[in-house]
Design a protein around this motif. Structure first.
Motif, PDB file in Angstrom:
ATOM      1  N   TYR A  94       0.717  -1.270   0.107  1.00 23.98           N
ATOM      2  CA  TYR A  94      -0.059  -0.165  -0.030  1.00 23.98           C
ATOM      3  C   TYR A  94       0.910   1.411   0.134  1.00 23.98           C
ATOM      4  CZ  TYR A  94      -4.807  -1.663   0.031  1.00 23.98           C
ATOM      5  OH  TYR A  94      -6.004  -2.195  -0.363  1.00 23.98           O
ATOM      6  N   ASP A 137      -4.525  -9.635   8.094  1.00 24.86           N
ATOM      7  CA  ASP A 137      -4.043  -9.664   6.845  1.00 24.86           C
ATOM      8  C   ASP A 137      -4.245  -8.239   6.241  1.00 24.86           C
ATOM      9  OD1 ASP A 137      -3.805 -10.931   4.024  1.00 24.86           O
ATOM     10  OD2 ASP A 137      -5.644 -10.423   3.570  1.00 24.86           O
ATOM     11  N   GLU A 184     -13.061  -5.533  -0.748  1.00 28.03           N
ATOM     12  CA  GLU A 184     -12.477  -6.356  -1.839  1.00 28.03           C
ATOM     13  C   GLU A 184     -13.928  -6.854  -2.311  1.00 28.03           C
ATOM     14  OE1 GLU A 184      -8.879  -8.253  -1.859  1.00 28.03           O
ATOM     15  OE2 GLU A 184      -8.977  -8.000   0.194  1.00 28.03           O
TER      16      GLU A 184
END
Ligand SMILES: NC(=O)C1=CN([C@@H]2O[C@H](COP(=O)(O)OP(=O)(O)OC[C@H]3O[C@@H](n4cnc5c(N)ncnc54)[C@H](OP(=O)(O)O)[C@@H]3O)[C@@H](O)[C@H]2O)C=CC1
Ligand SMILES: O=C1O[C@H](COP(=O)(O)O)[C@@H](O)[C@H](O)[C@H]1O
Length: 495
Positions: A183, A239, A220
Motif C-alpha cells: 500500500y 491480513d 474487496e
C-alpha cells in the motif's frame, strides 16, 4: 557508463518460479529497465527448487510481460540477457555456495560493483533461514551494499514477528532491511503526505478542532481465491489491518516531519502509532466488529460462503471482515474517531479515505428539518485515484438553502488493484536506497501490539455467530452501529 540515475546491482529473487515474481516483479523490473533506471550494469538471478535453465526463466519472464499486457519494446532481448536462474533449496547450506558463484559470475559479466539486493518472494517460514545463510555463507558483500526486501506477512503476532526480526537482524542491519507494505507503493497513499504538507488549505484544519471523524474503507469483491490455507490462519485483522490500514492511519495522523527524510517521517509515524489507545477486553464490542461472509451475489454472480472456499475449515471462525473505531490519544486527535473497515466479498472493490469536517458553529442556512451537509475531503486510493472535496453551494431555486457540491480531481487508476505499479515504485526506491515507503521494525511491532490486543479480546469472548454478512454486501450491520452510536454513518463508496 552508468548514468548517475542508474544503479548497478544484482537482484536475487528467492521464489522466482512463484506467483508474485510472475505477476508483479518481472513486469516491474522490465518497466524500470525501459525507463532507463537500470541501465546495462544489472543482473537478475531467479532462485527456486524447480529445475529451470536460464533460458526457461527468460521465457517465463517474457510470458509474464505478455500476461501483464505490458507494452514490450525492441529492447526485450537485451533485457532478457540479464536474467539467470539457479535451482536450489533454500534450506540447504550447500545451495548458497552455488548461488555465490553465480552472483560473482554475473557481477563480472555485467561489471556490477558488488551491490546486492536479496528479494524474498517466498513463504515467511523461510525468511529467517535465508537471511541467516546469506550472512553465514558470505553472500553479503563487503564491497558494495546489501539489501533485503522482505514480503509480508512479517510474523503472525508480536512474539513471532520479534523472533523473525531477531533472526534477520543477525544478518542485516535495520537500514538494510526493506519490509514491504505494497500500500505504501500506491500513488495516492504516497500522496497523503503531499496533500497534507504541501497545501496550506488543509494542514491548519487537520486536527480535532475542525475534523469530526476519519473513515478508511478498503473493501474487496474477491474472496480468498487459492489462498484459503494462509487466510484461514490469518483473517482480515492480521491480513489487512495490522499492515495496510494502520499504515494509512499513521500517515493521516502523524505530525509534520521536520524534513522529508526517511528517519524523520518514520519517527512521526511511530509516534502516531504509539498514541493509539489500546482496546481492553470488556470494551471490544464498542470498538471492533468482526464478520465472515456467507453465500451471496457479488456483481450479480452467485458466490459461495467463506466456509465453503477451498482449504478453509468448514467450521472456521476466521473473520473476513473487520470494522473498528480507533482513538489516538494526543493533542491533535483527542476525541476524533478514526473508523476503519476492510473485508472480502463486499459490494465494491474500493479503497477510500473520507475526512469529515465539523459543522459550522452556526449554520445560517440551517432549518430544523434540513439535513446538514458536512464538508468532506475524500482521498480516492483505488480504483480511482485523486481527491474530491464536498462543499455547500447555493440551491438554484431561489430558496435560501444549500446543496452539496463536489469538486473532483479523480481519474481512473493506472494502478489497477495491486498491480506492478506499486511494486515498481517500491523496487525503484529500494534499489536507490530510499526506505521511506517501507516499514521500520518499530512500526511493525507497534501495529502487532495493537492488533494482538484486539485478537486476544476476541479469543476470550464467545465467538460471534458466523457467517454474519452476505457476500456482496458492505459487511455486518454492527459495523453501521459502530458509527451510529457516535452520531455518524459510513459515507457511501460512491461519494
Ligand atoms: N502472490 C501475491 O500476489 C502476493 C504474495 N505476497 C507474498 O509473497 C511471498 C511469495 O508469494 P507467492 O509468489 O504468491 O508464493 P508461491 O507459492 O507462488 O511461490 C513460492 C515460491 O517459493 C519457492 N520455494 C518454495 N519452497 C522452496 C525451497 N525450499 N527452496 C527454494 N524455493 C522454494 C517456490 O518455487 P519451487 O516450487 O520451484 O521451489 C516458488 O517460487 C509470500 O510471502 C506471500 O505472502 C505478498 C503480496 C502479494
Ligand atoms: O496484502 C494484501 O492485500 C490484498 C489487497 O491489496 P489491493 O492492492 O488489491 O487492495 C488482499 O487481497 C490480500 O488478502 C492481502 O494479503
Amino acid at each position: 557508463m552508468t548514468s548517475k540515475n542508474q544503479t548497478s546491482c544484482t537482484i536475487v529473487i528467492f521464489g522466482a518460479t512463484g506467483d508474485l515474481a510472475k505477476r508483479k516483479l518481472f513486469p516491474s523490473i522490465y518497466n524500470l529497465y525501459t525507463k532507463g533506471e537500470l541501465g546495462e550494469h544489472f543482473a537478475v538471478i531467479g532462485a527456486a527448487r524447480r529445475e529451470w535453465s536460464h533460458e526457461t526463466l527468460r521465457e517465463k519472464v517474457e510470458d509474464s510481460l505478455k500476461e501483464s499486457k505490458i507494452q514490450v519494446n525492441d529492447d526485450l532481448d537485451d533485457f532478457l540477457t540479464h536474467f539467470h536462474y539457479i535451482s536450489l533449496n533454500v534450506t540447504s547450506k550447500e545451495s548458497y555456495q552455488n548461488l555465490h558463484s553465480l552472483i560473482t559470475e554475473v557481477e563480472g559479466k555485467f561489471s556490477i560493483p558488488g551491490n546486492r539486493m536479496f528479494y524474498l518472494a517466498m513463504a515467511p517460514q523461510f525468511f529467517g533461514t535465508i537471511a541467516s545463510y546469506l550472512k553465514s555463507e558470505g553472500l553479503t558483500n563487503e564491497t558494495g551494499w546489501n539489501r533485503l526486501m522482505i514480503e509480508k506477512p512479517f510474523g503472525h503476532d508480536l512474539p513471532s514477528a520479534k523472533k523473525l526480526n531477531n533472526e534477520i537482524r543477525e544478518a542485516f542491519r535495520e537500514d538494510e532491511i526493506y519490509r514491504i507494505d505494497h500500500y505504501l507503493g500506491k500513488e495516492m497513499v504516497q500522496n497523503i503526505e503531499v496533500i497534507r504538507f504541501a497545501n496550506a488549505i488543509f494542514e491548519p484544519l487537520w486536527s480535532n478542532r475542525y475534523i469530526s471523524n476519519v473513515q478508511i474503507t478498503s473493501s474487496e469483491t474477491l474472496g480468498v481465491e487459492e489462498r484459503g490455507g494462509y487466510y484461514d490462519k490469518s483473517g482480515a485483522l492480521r491480513d489487512m489491518v495490522q499492515n495496510h490500514i494502520l499504515q494509512m492511519v499513521a500517515l493521516l495522523a502523524m505530525e509534520p516531519p521536520i524534513r522529508l527524510s526517511t528517519d524523520e517521517i518514520r519517527s512521526e509515524k511511530i509516534k502516531a502509532l504509539r498514541a493509539l489507545r489500546p482496546i481492553s477486553g470488556d470494551q471490544i464490542d464498542q470498538y471492533f466488529v468482526r464478520g465472515q461472509y456467507g453465500p451471496g451475489a457479488v456483481k450479480n454472480q452467485e458466490v459461495p460462503g467463506y466456509r465453503s472456499e477451498p482449504n478453509v475449515d468448514a467450521e472456521s471462525n476466521t473473520e473476513t471482515f473487520v470494522a473498528g473505531k480507533l482513538l489516538i490519544d494526543n493533542f491533535r486527535w483527542a476525541g476524533v474517531p478514526f473508523y476503519i473497515r476492510t473485508g472480502k466479498r463486499m459490494a465494491e472493490k474500493s479503497t477510500k479515505i473520507v475526512i469529515q469536517f465539523k459543522d459550522m458553529p452556526m449554520n445560517l442556512y440551517y432549518k430544523s428539518n434540513d439535513e446538514v451537509h458536512p464538508n468532506l475531503l475524500i482521498i480516492h486510493i483505488q480504483p480511482e485515484e485523486g481527491i474530491s472535496i464536498v462543499l455547500n453551494g447555493e440551491k438554484l431555486d431561489y430558496s435560501p438553502q444549500t446543496t452539496p457540491v463536489k469538486l473532483d480531481y479523480a481519474h481512473n487508476s493506472t494502478d489497477k488493484l495491486n498491480t506492478p505499479e506499486a511494486y515498481e515504485k517500491l523496487l525503484h526506491d529500494a534499489i536507490k536506497g530510499d526506505a521511506t515507503n517501507f516499514t521500520h521494525w518499530d512500526e511493525v511491532a507497534l501495529s502487532w501490539k495493537y492488533v494482538d490486543e484486539i485478537d486476544n479480546a476476541w479469543q476470550q469472548k464467545k465467538a460471534t455467530q458466523f457467517p454474519n454478512y452476505e457476500a456482496g454486501s458492505m459487511g455486518p450491520k454492527e459495523s453501521d452501529h459502530l458509527l451510529a452510536q457516535d452520531g455518524f454513518h459510513w459515507w457511501s463508496l460512491d461519494e
